[in-house]
Design an enzyme around this catalytic site. Structure first.
Site, PDB file in Angstrom:
ATOM      1  N   HIS A  61       0.845  -1.194   0.000  1.00  0.00           N
ATOM      2  CA  HIS A  61       0.000   0.000   0.000  1.00  0.00           C
ATOM      3  C   HIS A  61       0.882   1.245   0.000  1.00  0.00           C
ATOM      4  O   HIS A  61       2.039   1.206   0.417  1.00  0.00           O
ATOM      5  CB  HIS A  61      -0.894   0.018   1.230  1.00  0.00           C
ATOM      6  N   GLU A  63       1.040   4.022   1.781  1.00  0.00           N
ATOM      7  CA  GLU A  63       1.607   4.506   3.034  1.00  0.00           C
ATOM      8  C   GLU A  63       2.776   3.638   3.494  1.00  0.00           C
ATOM      9  O   GLU A  63       3.790   4.160   3.957  1.00  0.00           O
ATOM     10  CB  GLU A  63       0.528   4.541   4.139  1.00  0.00           C
ATOM     11  N   CYS A  93      -2.273   0.088   7.242  1.00  0.00           N
ATOM     12  CA  CYS A  93      -1.487   1.316   7.097  1.00  0.00           C
ATOM     13  C   CYS A  93      -1.602   2.206   8.329  1.00  0.00           C
ATOM     14  O   CYS A  93      -0.604   2.775   8.779  1.00  0.00           O
ATOM     15  CB  CYS A  93      -1.915   2.069   5.843  1.00  0.00           C
TER      16      CYS A  93
END
Length: 165
Positions: A61, A63, A93
């Site tokens: 992801h 982040e 995240c």
């Protein structure tokens, strides 16, 4: 201009950069989600969603990818870091941002299916009274980031398995 107005203007600047990163992610065949980590007014790391390419990996992801790029010497000052992301962080995240000690999370759009902003009010007791819970601000740019979320949700549905963004 007041300090709050200055902060809001800076937040929009960095969120716009996160949008650029998200669009780059989409051009690369991934979900249009981008994240930028800022320290004292300077970008120190960027990350885009890399779930689909080069090979499917559910943990890549935006982040998390951005956190990987933060220079090691800055971790001792993690509370001064702000993560700007186009989408409200998911559970993974948000947990990563908390555990890394990031001081602020600013997001552009709400993730109604998988956003974990509510998590900050339900952390275990050992977080109580401690100053290591990040400040959460958003959604600041829904008019720009909601369409990114919609495209990300559609792309993720096409990955199969009924997983959420």
């Amino acid at each position: 201009m007041s300090s709050e107005q200055n902060q809001y203007k800076a937040d929009l600047t960095w969120l716009n950069r996160a949008v650029e990163v998200a669009l780059e992610s989409e051009r690369n065949g991934n979900l249009p989600v981008g994240a930028v980590v800022v320290y004292e007014g300077e970008v120190v790391a960027e990350g885009f969603n890399a779930v689909k390419t080069p090979v499917y990996h559910p943990g890549r992801h935006a982040e998390v990818e951005a956190l990987r790029g933060v220079p090691e010497h800055l971790w001792k000052e993690a509370r001064k870091l702000t993560c700007y992301t186009t989408l409200e962080p998911c559970l993974m995240c948000c947990g990563s941002l908390i555990l890394h000690g990031v001081g602020r999370i600013v997001y552009g759009a709400i993730d109604p299916k998988g956003g974990a902003g509510y998590l900050l009010d339900h952390l275990p007791e050992y977080y109580e009274g401690r100053s290591n819970i990040p400040e959460l601000t958003g959604p600041l740019m829904p008019e720009t980031c909601d369409p990114l979320y919609q495209r990300a949700a559609e792309m993720f549905e096409n990955l199969g398995g009924g997983l959420e963004v």
